[in-house]
Design an enzyme around this catalytic site. Structure first.
Site, short mmCIF file in Angstrom:
data_model
loop_
_atom_site.label_atom_id
_atom_site.label_comp_id
_atom_site.label_asym_id
_atom_site.label_seq_id
_atom_site.Cartn_x
_atom_site.Cartn_y
_atom_site.Cartn_z
N GLY A 135 0.89 -1.15 0.06
CA GLY A 135 0.03 -0.14 -0.15
C GLY A 135 0.73 1.37 -0.10
O GLY A 135 0.17 2.30 0.37
N SER A 163 1.87 8.42 1.66
CA SER A 163 1.19 7.25 2.14
C SER A 163 1.61 6.97 3.72
O SER A 163 2.64 7.17 4.28
CB SER A 163 1.86 5.82 0.87
OG SER A 163 1.34 6.23 -0.10
N ILE A 164 0.48 6.52 4.20
CA ILE A 164 0.84 5.97 5.79
C ILE A 164 1.63 4.88 5.44
O ILE A 164 2.83 4.57 6.49
CB ILE A 164 -0.75 5.56 6.39
CG1 ILE A 164 -1.42 6.86 6.40
CG2 ILE A 164 -0.21 4.98 7.43
CD1 ILE A 164 -2.85 6.72 7.11
N VAL A 167 -4.20 -6.26 -5.43
CA VAL A 167 -4.86 -7.04 -4.53
C VAL A 167 -6.32 -7.54 -5.06
O VAL A 167 -6.97 -8.26 -4.09
CB VAL A 167 -5.03 -6.69 -2.84
CG1 VAL A 167 -3.50 -6.40 -2.27
CG2 VAL A 167 -5.85 -5.16 -2.98
N ALA A 203 -12.50 3.11 -2.97
CA ALA A 203 -13.89 3.19 -3.44
C ALA A 203 -14.06 4.22 -4.35
O ALA A 203 -13.32 5.02 -4.78
CB ALA A 203 -14.70 3.58 -2.21
N TYR A 220 -17.85 9.50 4.19
CA TYR A 220 -16.93 8.33 4.28
C TYR A 220 -17.97 7.15 3.67
O TYR A 220 -17.52 6.00 2.93
CB TYR A 220 -16.37 8.24 5.62
CG TYR A 220 -15.39 7.07 5.51
CD1 TYR A 220 -14.32 7.47 4.98
CD2 TYR A 220 -15.26 5.98 6.42
CE1 TYR A 220 -13.08 6.77 4.79
CE2 TYR A 220 -14.36 5.30 6.33
CZ TYR A 220 -13.11 5.35 5.77
OH TYR A 220 -11.81 4.80 5.39
N LYS A 256 -14.80 -0.52 6.05
CA LYS A 256 -14.01 -0.54 7.34
C LYS A 256 -14.61 -1.39 8.33
O LYS A 256 -13.82 -2.01 9.11
CB LYS A 256 -13.57 0.75 7.88
CG LYS A 256 -12.83 1.50 6.59
CD LYS A 256 -11.42 0.90 6.54
CE LYS A 256 -10.47 1.97 5.91
NZ LYS A 256 -9.33 1.12 5.47
N SER A 295 -5.17 9.73 -0.87
CA SER A 295 -6.50 9.01 -0.57
C SER A 295 -7.24 10.14 0.20
O SER A 295 -8.67 9.86 0.36
CB SER A 295 -6.66 7.80 0.32
OG SER A 295 -5.81 6.64 -0.57
P1 NAD Z 1 -2.71 6.06 0.05
O1 NAD Z 1 -3.44 6.42 -1.14
O2 NAD Z 1 -1.05 6.51 0.00
O3 NAD Z 1 -2.55 4.74 0.19
C1 NAD Z 1 -3.60 3.73 -0.36
C2 NAD Z 1 -3.00 2.81 -0.98
O4 NAD Z 1 -4.16 1.62 -1.37
C3 NAD Z 1 -2.01 3.27 -2.51
O5 NAD Z 1 -0.78 2.71 -2.40
C4 NAD Z 1 -3.00 2.28 -3.47
O6 NAD Z 1 -2.06 1.92 -4.47
C5 NAD Z 1 -3.48 1.17 -2.86
N1 NAD Z 1 -4.44 0.41 -3.38
C6 NAD Z 1 -5.70 0.50 -3.81
N2 NAD Z 1 -6.09 -0.19 -4.55
C7 NAD Z 1 -5.15 -1.24 -4.73
C8 NAD Z 1 -5.37 -2.36 -5.46
N3 NAD Z 1 -6.37 -3.10 -5.96
N4 NAD Z 1 -4.26 -3.38 -5.25
C9 NAD Z 1 -3.14 -2.77 -4.38
N5 NAD Z 1 -3.10 -1.85 -3.93
C10 NAD Z 1 -4.06 -1.07 -4.02
O7 NAD Z 1 -3.58 6.75 1.26
P2 NAD Z 1 -3.43 6.33 2.77
O8 NAD Z 1 -4.20 7.45 3.46
O9 NAD Z 1 -1.86 6.22 3.11
O10 NAD Z 1 -4.31 4.93 2.93
C11 NAD Z 1 -3.77 3.92 3.61
C12 NAD Z 1 -4.65 3.37 4.48
O11 NAD Z 1 -5.02 4.11 5.52
C13 NAD Z 1 -6.02 2.88 3.73
O12 NAD Z 1 -6.71 1.91 4.32
C14 NAD Z 1 -6.97 4.23 4.52
O13 NAD Z 1 -8.08 3.64 4.51
C15 NAD Z 1 -6.46 4.07 5.90
N6 NAD Z 1 -6.51 5.40 6.49
C16 NAD Z 1 -6.15 6.54 6.01
C17 NAD Z 1 -6.51 7.69 6.63
C18 NAD Z 1 -6.28 9.07 6.26
O14 NAD Z 1 -6.76 9.89 6.73
N7 NAD Z 1 -5.28 9.19 5.24
C19 NAD Z 1 -7.15 7.45 7.97
C20 NAD Z 1 -7.37 6.23 8.65
C21 NAD Z 1 -6.94 5.28 7.71
C1 IMJ Z 2 -12.53 9.55 2.71
C2 IMJ Z 2 -13.64 9.85 2.25
C3 IMJ Z 2 -14.56 10.91 3.15
C4 IMJ Z 2 -14.40 11.31 4.45
C5 IMJ Z 2 -12.88 10.73 4.86
C6 IMJ Z 2 -12.12 10.31 4.05
N1 IMJ Z 2 -12.27 11.10 6.17
C7 IMJ Z 2 -11.08 10.67 5.79
C8 IMJ Z 2 -10.86 10.07 4.76
C9 IMJ Z 2 -12.96 12.03 7.17
C10 IMJ Z 2 -10.30 10.71 7.26
C11 IMJ Z 2 -9.55 9.32 4.28
N2 IMJ Z 2 -9.78 7.76 4.80
C12 IMJ Z 2 -9.91 7.55 6.18
C13 IMJ Z 2 -9.74 6.87 3.63
O1 IMJ Z 2 -10.17 5.63 4.03
C14 IMJ Z 2 -9.86 7.18 2.33
C15 IMJ Z 2 -10.14 6.14 1.35
C16 IMJ Z 2 -10.51 6.50 0.07
C17 IMJ Z 2 -10.27 7.62 -0.68
C18 IMJ Z 2 -10.25 7.58 -2.10
C19 IMJ Z 2 -10.07 9.01 -2.54
C20 IMJ Z 2 -9.82 8.92 -4.19
C21 IMJ Z 2 -10.70 7.72 -4.68
N3 IMJ Z 2 -11.15 6.75 -4.23
C22 IMJ Z 2 -10.85 6.75 -2.63
N4 IMJ Z 2 -11.00 5.58 -2.09
C23 IMJ Z 2 -10.87 5.44 -0.52
O2 IMJ Z 2 -11.06 7.84 -6.01
#
Ligand code: NAD
Ligand code: IMJ
Length: 256
Positions: free
Chosen positions: A14, A20-21, A66, A96, A156, A163, A196
């Site tokens: 990921g 990226s996290i 994946v 999504a 969300y 989730k 994301s």
């Molecule tokens: P990110 O966009 O950097 O990471 C999302 C990753 O998912 C990307 O590396 C993307 O390539 C990968 N991905 C998507 N579809 C895929 C597929 N079919 N096969 C393989 N990889 C795929 O964003 P992020 O914020 O680092 O998100 C990482 C995780 O952290 C996610 O599960 C997200 O829901 C979770 N998260 C994010 C936040 C936030 O605020 N950013 C908060 C809580 C949890």
């Molecule tokens: C995402 C959407 C709406 C509200 C949201 C988020 N909040 C936070 C997020 C409050 C923190 C980020 N988050 C936790 C995610 O898991 C994001 C998942 C995500 C983001 C995108 C953006 C671009 C796209 N599809 C995505 N699918 C999942 O096309």
């Protein structure tokens, strides 16, 4: 001081870019002495992930979408062929349709619902099943989740439902894998401005709301998520499984 992950190998799925996290987790794990193996989603990300992987000293960088059973099976076979043993696995993947993250949840299509579940929830089950043969000495598997699984966070939507399924999967997988000394947990991170999150409707407003209302009066630093991932992967986390660990400056305890 000795490093917490010395002698351990961690697989991280990921990582897409430096926001990226998964990158913050990779930095923390590398700092603690872990040998890293990274996977990326597809050709589009190969160059960036190869460059960031070099920075982290990763030993292997492999392609794995994946949603593809073949890709996941190939990942296991490639690592098996190289006699790799894993101690930690990080699943940091979600997706999504963008329109499903702005329209009312009520209007979610069957395809949109299944897409979110497939990429963001089922993939964790499939990845766990694929890595178990590579973890003969036990280990720690973790995924990333968000508060929208149990509370309504505007927009969300379908991701919140995915989730919720992901968090339930953590508990069932922890039960299945406990006897093998494999722990399964999730880190529930507060909002972080990653790819994301950028471009999500009203994301900046939500970010500011968390900063104003969390007990610590600030948002989550991705490095804090990295350090919690180190804890879960290390000997220090040996008693923790089936847990959702909030790394969110305390925001989730608040009612108002
Ligand atoms: P990110 O966009 O950097 O990471 C999302 C990753 O998912 C990307 O590396 C993307 O390539 C990968 N991905 C998507 N579809 C895929 C597929 N079919 N096969 C393989 N990889 C795929 O964003 P992020 O914020 O680092 O998100 C990482 C995780 O952290 C996610 O599960 C997200 O829901 C979770 N998260 C994010 C936040 C936030 O605020 N950013 C908060 C809580 C949890
Ligand atoms: C995402 C959407 C709406 C509200 C949201 C988020 N909040 C936070 C997020 C409050 C923190 C980020 N988050 C936790 C995610 O898991 C994001 C998942 C995500 C983001 C995108 C953006 C671009 C796209 N599809 C995505 N699918 C999942 O096309």
């Amino acid at each position: 001081m000795s490093k917490l992950l010395e002698g351990k190998t961690a697989l991280i799925l990921g990582l897409a870019n430096k926001w990226s996290i998964a990158y913050a987790i990779g930095q923390a794990m590398a700092r603690e002495g872990a040998q890293l193996i990274l996977t990326y989603q597809g050709e589009r990300l190969q160059k960036t992930v190869t460059d960031l992987g070099a920075e982290l000293g990763a030993s292997k960088i492999l392609c794995c979408d994946v949603t593809s059973d073949e890709d996941i099976a190939r990942l296991t076979e490639t690592l098996k062929a190289d006699s790799v043993t894993l101690d930690a696995v990080v699943h940091s993947i979600a997706f999504a349709n963008k329109e499903d993250l702005s329209r009312p949840f009520l209007e979610t299509s069957r395809d949109g619902y299944l897409l979110a579940q497939n990429v963001s929830s089922y993939s964790f089950v499939a990845v766990c099943n694929a890595v178990v043969p590579l973890m003969p000495n036990g280990g720690s598997i973790m995924t990333l989740t968000y508060l929208g699984s149990t509370r309504v966070c505007p927009n969300y939507n379908v991701m919140g439902v995915a989730k919720a399924a992901l968090e339930a999967s953590v508990r069932y997988l922890a039960y299945d894998l406990g006897p093998r000394n494999i722990r399964v947990n999730a880190i529930s991170a507060g909002p972080i401005k990653t790819a994301s999150a950028r471009g999500i409707k009203d994301f900046s407003a939500m970010h500011e709301l968390v900063a104003a209302h969390s007990p610590m009066k600030r948002v989550t630093d991705p490095a804090e998520v990295g350090d919690s991932a180190v804890f879960l992967a290390s000997h220090l986390g040996r008693g923790v499984t089936g847990n959702i660990l909030f790394v969110d400056a305390g925001f989730q305890i608040m009612a108002m």
